[in-house]
Design a protein around this motif. Sequence first.
Motif, PDB file in Angstrom:
ATOM      1  N   PRO A  54       0.841  -1.048   0.010  1.00  0.00           N
ATOM      2  CA  PRO A  54       0.113  -0.045  -0.165  1.00  0.00           C
ATOM      3  C   PRO A  54       0.984   1.475   0.080  1.00  0.00           C
ATOM      4  O   PRO A  54       2.018   1.244   0.572  1.00  0.00           O
ATOM      5  CB  PRO A  54      -0.733  -0.255   1.306  1.00  0.00           C
ATOM      6  CG  PRO A  54      -0.423  -1.370   1.677  1.00  0.00           C
ATOM      7  CD  PRO A  54       0.637  -2.010   1.052  1.00  0.00           C
ATOM      8  N   ALA A  55       0.444   2.144  -0.496  1.00  0.00           N
ATOM      9  CA  ALA A  55       1.089   3.382  -0.743  1.00  0.00           C
ATOM     10  C   ALA A  55       1.255   4.195   0.618  1.00  0.00           C
ATOM     11  O   ALA A  55       0.162   4.373   1.382  1.00  0.00           O
ATOM     12  CB  ALA A  55       0.443   4.406  -1.505  1.00  0.00           C
ATOM     13  N   PRO A  56       2.415   4.701   1.230  1.00  0.00           N
ATOM     14  CA  PRO A  56       2.314   5.447   2.434  1.00  0.00           C
ATOM     15  C   PRO A  56       1.229   6.797   2.238  1.00  0.00           C
ATOM     16  O   PRO A  56       1.051   7.200   1.296  1.00  0.00           O
ATOM     17  CB  PRO A  56       3.924   5.924   2.289  1.00  0.00           C
ATOM     18  CG  PRO A  56       4.795   5.155   1.236  1.00  0.00           C
ATOM     19  CD  PRO A  56       3.614   4.794   0.194  1.00  0.00           C
ATOM     20  N   ASP A  57       1.005   7.130   3.584  1.00  0.00           N
ATOM     21  CA  ASP A  57      -0.084   8.150   3.469  1.00  0.00           C
ATOM     22  C   ASP A  57       0.323   9.331   2.794  1.00  0.00           C
ATOM     23  O   ASP A  57      -0.601   9.992   2.335  1.00  0.00           O
ATOM     24  CB  ASP A  57      -0.261   8.577   5.172  1.00  0.00           C
ATOM     25  CG  ASP A  57      -0.778   7.468   5.739  1.00  0.00           C
ATOM     26  OD1 ASP A  57      -1.475   6.440   5.403  1.00  0.00           O
ATOM     27  OD2 ASP A  57      -0.773   7.370   7.218  1.00  0.00           O
ATOM     28  N   ALA A  58       1.544   9.702   3.071  1.00  0.00           N
ATOM     29  CA  ALA A  58       1.964  11.006   2.296  1.00  0.00           C
ATOM     30  C   ALA A  58       1.740  10.867   0.910  1.00  0.00           C
ATOM     31  O   ALA A  58       1.135  11.865   0.005  1.00  0.00           O
ATOM     32  CB  ALA A  58       3.379  11.429   2.383  1.00  0.00           C
ATOM     33  N   VAL A  59       2.229   9.724   0.140  1.00  0.00           N
ATOM     34  CA  VAL A  59       2.052   9.366  -1.270  1.00  0.00           C
ATOM     35  C   VAL A  59       0.641   9.371  -1.574  1.00  0.00           C
ATOM     36  O   VAL A  59      -0.011  10.116  -2.427  1.00  0.00           O
ATOM     37  CB  VAL A  59       2.712   8.299  -1.722  1.00  0.00           C
ATOM     38  CG1 VAL A  59       2.304   7.914  -3.179  1.00  0.00           C
ATOM     39  CG2 VAL A  59       4.304   8.287  -1.369  1.00  0.00           C
ATOM     40  N   ALA A  66      -6.419   2.638  -9.233  1.00  0.00           N
ATOM     41  CA  ALA A  66      -5.110   2.248  -8.627  1.00  0.00           C
ATOM     42  C   ALA A  66      -5.370   1.928  -7.167  1.00  0.00           C
ATOM     43  O   ALA A  66      -4.326   1.763  -6.374  1.00  0.00           O
ATOM     44  CB  ALA A  66      -4.194   3.457  -8.719  1.00  0.00           C
ATOM     45  N   SER A  67      -6.823   1.659  -6.671  1.00  0.00           N
ATOM     46  CA  SER A  67      -7.020   1.453  -5.418  1.00  0.00           C
ATOM     47  C   SER A  67      -7.477  -0.160  -5.097  1.00  0.00           C
ATOM     48  O   SER A  67      -8.339  -0.390  -6.354  1.00  0.00           O
ATOM     49  CB  SER A  67      -7.799   2.438  -4.829  1.00  0.00           C
ATOM     50  OG  SER A  67      -7.270   3.757  -4.962  1.00  0.00           O
ATOM     51  N   TYR A  99      -2.642   1.457  -4.027  1.00  0.00           N
ATOM     52  CA  TYR A  99      -1.453   0.770  -3.982  1.00  0.00           C
ATOM     53  C   TYR A  99      -0.307   1.205  -4.950  1.00  0.00           C
ATOM     54  O   TYR A  99       0.527   0.918  -5.024  1.00  0.00           O
ATOM     55  CB  TYR A  99      -1.835  -0.651  -4.531  1.00  0.00           C
ATOM     56  CG  TYR A  99      -2.542  -1.466  -3.488  1.00  0.00           C
ATOM     57  CD1 TYR A  99      -1.559  -2.380  -2.489  1.00  0.00           C
ATOM     58  CD2 TYR A  99      -3.782  -1.419  -2.998  1.00  0.00           C
ATOM     59  CE1 TYR A  99      -2.204  -3.012  -1.559  1.00  0.00           C
ATOM     60  CE2 TYR A  99      -4.282  -2.221  -1.849  1.00  0.00           C
ATOM     61  CZ  TYR A  99      -3.757  -2.988  -1.463  1.00  0.00           C
ATOM     62  OH  TYR A  99      -4.015  -3.630  -0.129  1.00  0.00           O
ATOM     63  N   GLY A 100      -0.590   2.219  -5.983  1.00  0.00           N
ATOM     64  CA  GLY A 100       0.079   2.470  -6.769  1.00  0.00           C
ATOM     65  C   GLY A 100       0.119   3.976  -7.284  1.00  0.00           C
ATOM     66  O   GLY A 100      -1.171   4.725  -6.956  1.00  0.00           O
ATOM     67  N   ILE A 101       1.149   4.601  -7.768  1.00  0.00           N
ATOM     68  CA  ILE A 101       1.052   6.027  -8.393  1.00  0.00           C
ATOM     69  C   ILE A 101       0.549   5.977  -9.815  1.00  0.00           C
ATOM     70  O   ILE A 101       1.176   5.285 -10.712  1.00  0.00           O
ATOM     71  CB  ILE A 101       2.207   6.653  -8.210  1.00  0.00           C
ATOM     72  CG1 ILE A 101       2.715   6.824  -6.748  1.00  0.00           C
ATOM     73  CG2 ILE A 101       2.160   8.133  -8.998  1.00  0.00           C
ATOM     74  CD1 ILE A 101       3.811   7.784  -6.552  1.00  0.00           C
ATOM     75  N   PRO A 102      -0.512   6.367 -10.225  1.00  0.00           N
ATOM     76  CA  PRO A 102      -1.173   6.289 -11.685  1.00  0.00           C
ATOM     77  C   PRO A 102      -0.129   7.133 -12.606  1.00  0.00           C
ATOM     78  O   PRO A 102       0.463   8.020 -12.132  1.00  0.00           O
ATOM     79  CB  PRO A 102      -2.415   6.774 -11.722  1.00  0.00           C
ATOM     80  CG  PRO A 102      -2.937   7.211 -10.184  1.00  0.00           C
ATOM     81  CD  PRO A 102      -1.379   7.334  -9.465  1.00  0.00           C
ATOM     82  N   ASN A 103       0.064   6.496 -13.630  1.00  0.00           N
ATOM     83  CA  ASN A 103       0.977   7.464 -14.764  1.00  0.00           C
ATOM     84  C   ASN A 103       0.056   7.752 -16.197  1.00  0.00           C
ATOM     85  O   ASN A 103      -0.248   8.735 -16.236  1.00  0.00           O
ATOM     86  CB  ASN A 103       2.298   6.896 -14.899  1.00  0.00           C
ATOM     87  CG  ASN A 103       2.546   5.278 -14.949  1.00  0.00           C
ATOM     88  OD1 ASN A 103       1.801   4.776 -15.931  1.00  0.00           O
ATOM     89  ND2 ASN A 103       3.103   4.846 -14.221  1.00  0.00           N
ATOM     90  N   GLU A 104      -0.106   6.411 -16.615  1.00  0.00           N
ATOM     91  CA  GLU A 104      -0.762   6.846 -18.069  1.00  0.00           C
ATOM     92  C   GLU A 104      -2.250   6.354 -17.855  1.00  0.00           C
ATOM     93  O   GLU A 104      -2.665   5.477 -17.329  1.00  0.00           O
ATOM     94  CB  GLU A 104      -0.113   5.971 -19.238  1.00  0.00           C
ATOM     95  CG  GLU A 104      -0.191   4.346 -18.759  1.00  0.00           C
ATOM     96  CD  GLU A 104       0.506   3.461 -20.065  1.00  0.00           C
ATOM     97  OE1 GLU A 104       1.652   3.592 -19.969  1.00  0.00           O
ATOM     98  OE2 GLU A 104      -0.241   3.271 -21.076  1.00  0.00           O
ATOM     99  N   ILE A 105      -2.840   6.932 -18.954  1.00  0.00           N
ATOM    100  CA  ILE A 105      -4.228   6.607 -19.339  1.00  0.00           C
ATOM    101  C   ILE A 105      -4.302   6.232 -20.709  1.00  0.00           C
ATOM    102  O   ILE A 105      -3.833   7.106 -21.578  1.00  0.00           O
ATOM    103  CB  ILE A 105      -5.029   7.711 -18.526  1.00  0.00           C
ATOM    104  CG1 ILE A 105      -6.637   7.141 -18.719  1.00  0.00           C
ATOM    105  CG2 ILE A 105      -5.079   8.979 -19.168  1.00  0.00           C
ATOM    106  CD1 ILE A 105      -7.677   7.702 -17.798  1.00  0.00           C
TER     107      ILE A 105
END
Lengths: 296, 430
Positions: B104-109, B125-126, B132-138
């Motif tokens: 899981p992503a840290p709270d700050a992220v 992304a959840s 769980y992830g940082i979205p990049n492309e769509i």
Amino acid sequence: MAKAFRASAGIMLAPAVTLIGVFVLLPMLLTVWLSLQDWSTQTPFSGASFVGLGNFREIFGPTSVGRDFKTALLNTAIYTALSVALILPLSVVFGLLVHQREVAGGTLLRTVLFSTYMVPMIAVALVWSKLYSPSEGPLNQLLGLAGIGPQPWLSSPRSALISIVLLNVWQQVGYFTVLAIAGLTQIPGSLYEAATLDGANGREQFRFITLPLLRRTLLFSAVIAIINAVQVFEPVALITQGGPVGSTNVLTYHIRRVGIERAQGGLGSAMAVMLMLSLIVCVSALFAFVNRKDGE
Amino acid sequence: MSLAWISKLTLAVGLVALPATGWAQAVNISYLTHWSPETVALLEAAAKDFSKQNPDVAITVRAVPFGDLLTTLRSQSGSSDGPTIGGIYDLWLPELARDKLVAPAPDAVAGEVKSAWPAGVVSAASVGGTLYGIPNEIDVYALNYNKELFKEAGIAAPPKTWAEFKDAAAKLTDKAKGQQGFGMINSWAAGVVHPFASLLVSNGGNLVKDGKPALGSRQAGETFALYEDLIKSGASNPAMATADANTTGPFLDNFVSGKTGMIIMANWWESALKTGMADKFANVATAPIPVGPSGDKPHSISYSWMTVVNAKAGEAEQNAAWEFLAWLNSPKSGKNGASAMSDILMSMGILPSRNSDIEAHKDKLGSEFLSGYVSVLADARPFPVVLGGQEFSESLQQTLEALQYGQVSAKDAQANAQTDATSILERAAK
């Protein structure tokens, strides 16, 4: 004395038996055990739960799981049968050609034939996928010169598996030719001299001397060719991804998709057990057939 | 204590402390992707920039073909030595999260992502409300067509309805030239399923509704029938549709060589088209998906990609990975207020998803090719992200390919697809 002999034999055999037990028998038994469990490959073995023959019922059932498995099993059987049926006769023909002393360039031919076996499959796959290209592929261009229309090769479910078989035959035939040559060198030349004196022609010599005395070599070749064919993976993974319409989806590739990609370890293990059983049945039947012929 | 002894003692302490200091400082993380060597080089350059500012973090990038990406993640992410960061397709996330392979992503992220990305993308992304992830492309699908072939066939404008679409496909088909009107794809699950799903949603239907397969609907039946019509009429030739493990192959070759009039594809293949067509890329135009008889307006399918962190990686590696990803996706790392990640994505014609990146790349997103995709994004429907989604996709792929090759009728294909999807999703949900 006999006791001491048995003890020393046991000590001598122990390292090999232990290694085989740990690296061969144990994984096989583990696979059989997992085939009876509902287990995700991403969880420890302790997370497996016993489902009896449930996985086997599912892989032979009417759902997409069963349909895909049965297609993969059939594709593997067709691929294996075609590969063996083409490789063995070709290896004998090439072996006879190369074995003839009077043929000029025999050593060169032997080298060329064997060299295909040494080329890495990734290179073979890259080259053959371009050779088979429907629009720009050299194979279709050659056929065009002969007035034959373009063939779909890998793009049609009717020809894709055969195209992969041809690729396999091209790569493997050299290795089996070397085996055939090794078998041919074991046949005493005096038998051919006697047959010639008795008036036997070349065809009769091949049928009544070469082929019967090559039987053991061909049995070995057949077993190795079957095992190699059943384990086909790279050309499917690199070129066709099992398609189109699952026509090249062979068991090893399918087991990888189910067991690793989807993490369905129990189902994948059940498929692996079926693959192992099929292989045992095929090879045993082949040995039984040859032994019966020997008995006759 | 003599000077000699002090020196020896200092040396000994130094030698003992040296490796520990080294371990404390150097954190090695790896990034697994399916990008091409040119794009990997851009990512490596960004990683170098990050390491300049953070000399204690070393980043290596490793690429595998798209077809091997999930398998590599599944087989290697179970250990701390596996890739620390992985670029994944949103459809894979529910199962990777269930199997605890992604952290899981840290709270700050998570806070930063929730405030800087559109809600739909954050949701993809959840899982269960946890990011769980940082979205990049769509990525979104649209109709690509060859303007030159349209002109030759006397077609003035791209088709807006299925009737116009079938008519255009028929006019563009010229068997003597080996030319097909509409190019389908086979041997690649997403390539087969996404164009079909785009036509389905443009006909008012859905693949999955309320967590259950909706392929038994009238709208889905009409979409299967459309495929059957295109194949039977010869306007689409399955022999020209094969893809390989790198999502290229004859289907791409036929479009770039002007032997396919129309195809439904995502924005990311802009770079493949440019490479394959060179100057002739100017012949390619983009239009919304034609609307079916039961549809109200053009819709298409969208999906996203994200970067996740290996849950089995060590604490220091995970922290470094999140720090790198947060930097890579922030306006600090790229040019003119864009993130470095968005610069990399835009080099491939891929739409970034962070709000500030869309603003920063406004000019390029207005290009003739990409603006067609940007315009359909608002009405796009996300591809259903459910447990068993990948197996569902592969099963639907088999059914659609069987339909393409005339092995089943449209009616049977629809029935098979619904039955298989029901069984797969029910099993996955258990």
